[in-house]
Design a protein around this motif. Structure first.
Motif, short mmCIF file in Angstrom:
data_model
loop_
_atom_site.label_atom_id
_atom_site.label_comp_id
_atom_site.label_asym_id
_atom_site.label_seq_id
_atom_site.Cartn_x
_atom_site.Cartn_y
_atom_site.Cartn_z
N LEU A 75 0.82 -1.21 0.00
CA LEU A 75 0.00 0.00 0.00
C LEU A 75 0.86 1.26 0.00
CD1 LEU A 75 -3.02 0.76 0.07
CD2 LEU A 75 -2.82 0.94 2.55
N ILE A 76 1.96 1.25 0.75
CA ILE A 76 2.81 2.43 0.83
C ILE A 76 3.40 2.77 -0.53
CG2 ILE A 76 4.85 1.09 1.49
CD1 ILE A 76 3.94 4.60 2.74
N ASP A 77 3.66 1.76 -1.39
CA ASP A 77 4.24 2.00 -2.71
C ASP A 77 3.19 2.42 -3.75
OD1 ASP A 77 6.87 1.46 -2.00
OD2 ASP A 77 6.58 -0.69 -2.21
N LEU A 78 1.90 2.28 -3.39
CA LEU A 78 0.87 2.72 -4.32
C LEU A 78 0.71 4.24 -4.32
CD1 LEU A 78 -1.94 0.05 -3.83
CD2 LEU A 78 -0.26 0.23 -5.68
N LYS B 37 -6.73 -3.64 4.49
CA LYS B 37 -7.18 -4.09 5.81
C LYS B 37 -6.54 -3.20 6.86
CE LYS B 37 -7.78 -8.90 4.36
NZ LYS B 37 -7.39 -10.31 4.57
N PRO B 38 -7.16 -3.08 8.03
CA PRO B 38 -6.61 -2.19 9.05
C PRO B 38 -5.17 -2.53 9.41
CG PRO B 38 -8.82 -2.89 9.64
CD PRO B 38 -8.41 -3.72 8.46
N TRP B 39 -4.36 -1.51 9.59
CA TRP B 39 -2.98 -1.68 9.99
C TRP B 39 -2.86 -1.87 11.49
CZ3 TRP B 39 1.07 1.82 7.11
CH2 TRP B 39 0.98 1.59 5.74
N LEU B 40 -1.90 -2.67 11.89
CA LEU B 40 -1.50 -2.79 13.29
C LEU B 40 -0.22 -1.99 13.45
CD1 LEU B 40 -1.75 -4.15 16.13
CD2 LEU B 40 -0.27 -5.95 15.23
N ILE B 41 -0.17 -1.06 14.41
CA ILE B 41 0.99 -0.19 14.58
C ILE B 41 1.54 -0.33 15.99
CG2 ILE B 41 1.89 2.15 14.32
CD1 ILE B 41 -0.54 2.81 12.62
N ALA B 42 2.82 -0.65 16.09
CA ALA B 42 3.52 -0.78 17.37
C ALA B 42 4.35 0.48 17.60
CB ALA B 42 4.41 -2.02 17.36
N HIS B 43 4.13 1.12 18.75
CA HIS B 43 4.78 2.39 19.05
C HIS B 43 5.71 2.27 20.26
CE1 HIS B 43 1.56 4.49 16.69
NE2 HIS B 43 0.80 3.53 17.21
N THR B 44 6.83 2.96 20.19
CA THR B 44 7.68 3.21 21.36
C THR B 44 7.91 4.71 21.43
OG1 THR B 44 9.83 3.10 20.27
CG2 THR B 44 8.84 1.00 20.95
N HIS B 45 8.71 5.16 22.39
CA HIS B 45 9.01 6.58 22.48
C HIS B 45 9.83 7.08 21.30
CE1 HIS B 45 7.39 7.94 26.27
NE2 HIS B 45 7.84 6.88 26.88
N THR B 46 10.51 6.19 20.61
CA THR B 46 11.46 6.62 19.59
C THR B 46 11.08 6.27 18.16
OG1 THR B 46 12.74 4.59 19.94
CG2 THR B 46 13.40 6.55 21.18
N THR B 47 10.19 5.31 17.97
CA THR B 47 9.85 4.91 16.61
C THR B 47 8.52 4.17 16.58
OG1 THR B 47 10.69 3.80 14.63
CG2 THR B 47 11.01 2.66 16.74
N PRO C 4 -5.37 8.11 11.98
CA PRO C 4 -4.89 6.76 11.68
C PRO C 4 -3.40 6.52 11.89
CG PRO C 4 -6.48 7.43 10.03
CD PRO C 4 -6.24 8.62 10.90
N LEU C 5 -2.54 7.46 11.44
CA LEU C 5 -1.10 7.29 11.56
C LEU C 5 -0.49 8.19 12.64
CD1 LEU C 5 -0.17 6.97 7.78
CD2 LEU C 5 -0.10 5.16 9.51
N HIS C 6 -1.34 8.84 13.40
CA HIS C 6 -0.92 9.70 14.51
C HIS C 6 0.05 10.79 14.04
CE1 HIS C 6 -3.02 7.04 17.20
NE2 HIS C 6 -2.43 6.02 16.59
N LEU C 7 -0.36 11.47 12.96
CA LEU C 7 0.41 12.59 12.43
C LEU C 7 0.07 13.89 13.13
CD1 LEU C 7 0.13 11.84 8.60
CD2 LEU C 7 1.92 11.14 10.18
N THR C 8 -1.14 13.95 13.70
CA THR C 8 -1.60 15.17 14.37
C THR C 8 -1.74 14.93 15.86
OG1 THR C 8 -2.84 15.85 12.40
CG2 THR C 8 -3.45 16.90 14.49
N VAL D 269 -6.17 2.51 7.30
CA VAL D 269 -5.23 3.41 6.64
C VAL D 269 -5.49 3.38 5.14
CG1 VAL D 269 -2.81 3.93 6.18
CG2 VAL D 269 -3.50 3.08 8.43
N GLY D 270 -5.68 4.55 4.55
CA GLY D 270 -5.94 4.63 3.13
C GLY D 270 -4.84 5.38 2.38
N ILE D 271 -4.97 5.44 1.05
CA ILE D 271 -4.00 6.13 0.22
C ILE D 271 -3.87 7.60 0.65
CG2 ILE D 271 -3.65 7.06 -2.10
CD1 ILE D 271 -2.76 4.28 -2.02
N GLU D 272 -4.99 8.23 1.00
CA GLU D 272 -4.94 9.64 1.38
C GLU D 272 -4.12 9.83 2.65
OE1 GLU D 272 -7.67 7.90 0.88
OE2 GLU D 272 -8.54 8.68 -0.97
#
Length: 372
Positions: free
Chosen positions: A28-31, A56-66, A118-122, A350-353
């Motif tokens: 999806l990221i390359d689309l 399909k919904p993404w699973l995202i693992a977060h730490t303080h650094t990445t 979705p990607l916690h950009l804001t 997570v979508g293309i937008e």
């Protein structure tokens, strides 16, 4: 992969159904760059996503650094190379946490920072609530952020509830949590779920459940979420518009199953949906062969279940045609984490937008870690 596909396209003039089929195998990221090649490619990208290999919904693992995200559509882990500034600024005084699948937050004595895109950009920032808390339940319901319980020992009311209005940017102290939750008024003991109207709170070991309406600032209940008397631990979450209950069956040293139920939010009656396959249950237990708790992340029709003490493998269940399809995901990013870091999970559609915004955001880069 996209570059190779473009070369083939130039040499063979690939278009139509053939191009859509090829794009259905592209992560999806390359689309995102593929959709900017030309108008016909853009149409092919979106047609492929609608008809051939839907996201399909993404699973995202977060730490303080990445952060590392798993895209189940293409079975790849993607590293988000730079984390959000507020996490770096607060990491010395507060802990990164997640709540009811897609709320990421940090709470310090002076500030609350939270994100639910979705990607916690804001990220949003406000003063901390008036009552100091160490282990509260934190939920997003509509335009409100609700913080309840989990107070410090020197606070007068362990059941204190406060609401932050994202639009007015103001805190308001509300009526406390139900008195029956006095000895379990912390996220350690409570599981929460929310839709756009209400917060659902369930005691993990008893199934005692209450709801809270932030508009009327009232609590309702109590309700019993124990469809099987053999449940000794349970958690709740929303799958699209349906409340889901996940329960451990048996005892800590003899867990016989993990079952899922759909919950009627009016009557609180439960209907069994499915059960985790035994081979996955054994992996979930780990080498100790004991299982005292589970954690879940829901988004869309996919539930991610994992052992909070052992995040190396996550078990996914997708609700399809009234049944369940199960598969496991080996966490390809686990060996890149500092074992002293706190790891929390979120799950999002997570979508293309969303990815286009992320790719072109300042100082933000993505990299595929490896196939799953």
């Amino acid at each position: 992969m996209v570059e190779a596909t473009m070369v083939v396209a130039q040499e063979a003039s690939i278009h139509g159904d053939m191009l859509e089929t090829i794009l259905s195998y592209v992560p999806l990221i390359d689309l995102v760059p593929a959709s900017h090649v030309c108008k016909s490619w853009k149409r092919a990208v979106f047609s492929s996503l609608r008809h051939l290999n839907k996201p399909k919904p993404w699973l995202i693992a977060h730490t303080h650094t990445t952060s590392h995200a798993f895209d189940p559509r293409s079975h790849v882990w993607i590293e988000i190379k730079q984390q959000q500034p507020p996490i770096k600024q607060q990491q010395q005084i507060s802990t990164l946490r997640s709540s009811h699948s897609n709320l990421l937050y940090m709470l310090s004595p002076s500030k609350l920072s939270f994100s639910f895109d979705p990607l916690h950009l804001t990220w949003h920032h406000t003063d901390a609530p008036l009552v100091w808390r160490v282990d509260p339940i934190v939920a997003a319901v509509g335009r409100h952020i609700i913080i309840a319980g989990g107070t410090c020992y020197f606070e007068d009311d362990p059941l204190a509830v406060e609401i932050y209005d994202v639009e007015t940017r103001a805190w308001e102290l509300c009526d406390p949590m139900p008195a029956i939750l006095k000895d379990s008024s912390a996220s350690t003991w409570l599981s929460i779920a929310s839709d756009d109207l209400k917060l659902f709170v369930t005691e993990k070991h008893s199934g005692v459940t209450h709801t809270f309406d932030p508009e009327t600032k009232t609590w309702s209940g109590q309700y019993d979420l124990r469809p099987d008397p053999c449940i000794f631990y349970s958690v709740i979450a929303f799958s699209d518009d349906r409340l889901i209950l996940a329960g451990l069956i048996g005892e800590i040293d003899n867990v016989r199953g993990v079952k899922l139920w759909g919950v009627n939010c009016e009557s609180f009656e439960c209907e069994e949906i499915g059960e985790m396959p035994l081979e996955f249950l054994e992996k979930l237990k780990g080498e100790s062969f004991q299982l005292s708790s589970i954690a879940v992340c829901f988004a869309g029709k996919v539930v991610n279940i994992y052992n909070p003490l052992m995040a190396e493998e996550v078990f996914m269940c997708e609700f399809v045609d009234g049944g369940c399809q199960w598969w496991s995901v080996r966490n390809a990013a686990a060996n890149r984490w500092n074992r002293m870091e706190t790891v929390v999970f979120t799950s999002s559609k997570v979508g293309i937008e969303d990815l286009h915004r992320a790719v072109w955001s300042e100082n933000r880069r993505f990299a595929v870690v490896s196939p799953e």
